[in-house]
Design an enzyme around this catalytic site. Structure first.
Site, short mmCIF file in Angstrom:
data_model
loop_
_atom_site.label_atom_id
_atom_site.label_comp_id
_atom_site.label_asym_id
_atom_site.label_seq_id
_atom_site.Cartn_x
_atom_site.Cartn_y
_atom_site.Cartn_z
N GLU A 1 -16.62 18.77 6.12
CA GLU A 1 -16.46 19.81 5.55
C GLU A 1 -17.37 20.96 5.97
OE1 GLU A 1 -14.18 19.06 1.34
OE2 GLU A 1 -16.36 18.00 1.66
N GLU B 1 -13.32 9.87 -0.06
CA GLU B 1 -13.37 10.37 -1.36
C GLU B 1 -12.35 9.46 -2.31
OE1 GLU B 1 -15.14 13.88 0.60
OE2 GLU B 1 -13.71 12.44 1.15
#
Length: 272
Positions: free
Chosen positions: A126, A146
């Protein structure tokens, strides 16, 4: 010349990263290699301090992001960070401090380069996606894990990734949890340059040097307009292009660029 306190907070000591100045280029190096350069509360504080600094620094021409070690550019948040007794509103506030730094990198009107290698996953990916240029060592693996702990990428992983590579490949990485190598990442547009691990830093610096030789106002305007065009209709985008062009044509640097072209010499841009 390097300056370990290059920006407006000389009294702040970075603990989870190194921040150095190379001329007009700011070099940020994630510095938790023993933890795969994962984010923790210390790095969060560093991000916050750095965001305030770069937003107020008038002399930056480029930012490059490196990482220490040889295993991972960044593997996301340290798992222990998620194991706290969070309250929902407080978690959103704490997480937003990291989001704000990523947003600042995307917003600032100077080019940002991420030089990635090894594991580039979760928050590390990210962070890289908030940059304008991603150079990958040929040993890089990209992905999101995640979902393994009942979470989703929450710092731009869904929104920025969809914009970069489209929803189909975004679902492969996030929902199916697939990891892709550097060649696949280049094929789908996640990175635009691949190099070897031993040349990664030098290639990133060479790109930074090339970018700072460009007219800074034009570079900044192009970044701002390109970013805006991802969220507006084409007609509005062309209006923004004309607005930027009508401002740039009045600048000293535009006139210098024309003179240099006619005189067959390198231009000397001053940012005005």
């Amino acid at each position: 010349m390097s300056d370990s306190n290059p920006v407006l907070n000389p009294n702040y000591v970075y603990k989870a990263m190194k921040v150095e100045r190379r001329g007009s280029i700011l070099e940020i190096t994630l510095n938790r290699p023993e933890r795969l350069n994962t984010f923790d509360s210390t790095m969060q504080r560093d991000f916050t301090a750095l965001q305030l600094a770069i937003d107020r620094e008038p002399n930056l021409r480029c930012i490059t992001i490196f990482a220490e070690g040889d295993r991972a550019f960044g593997a996301g948040a340290d798992l222990s960070w998620f194991e706290q007794e969070w309250r929902t509103p407080y978690f959103r506030t704490e997480y937003r401090w990291i989001h704000d730094f990523f947003d600042a990198l995307e917003r600032i009107e100077v080019p940002v380069i991420a030089a990635v290698f090894g594991t580039c996953a979760c928050g590390g990916l990210e962070l890289a996606m908030a940059a304008d240029f991603r150079i990958a060592a040929d040993n890089t693996r990209f992905g999101f894990t995640e979902g393994n702990i009942n979470l989703i990428p929450g710092s731009g992983g869904c929104s920025r990734l969809t914009r970069l590579i489209g929803p189909a490949w975004t679902k492969e990485l996030i929902m199916a949890g697939e990891f892709i190598d550097a060649q696949r990442a280049m094929a789908i547009g996640l990175v635009t340059r691949i190099t070897t691990m031993d040349k990664l830093r030098s290639d990133a610096r060479a790109l930074a040097d090339k970018l700072v030789a460009k007219a800074p106002q034009a570079t900044g305007a192009a970044k701002a307009v390109i970013n805006a065009c991802q969220n507006i209709d084409a007609g509005t985008g062309r209006i923004l292009e004309r607005m930027a062009q009508s401002t740039l044509i009045m600048t000293h640097d535009h006139k210098e660029g024309v003179r240099a072209f006619r005189e067959k010499r390198p231009p000397k841009y001053e940012g005005r």
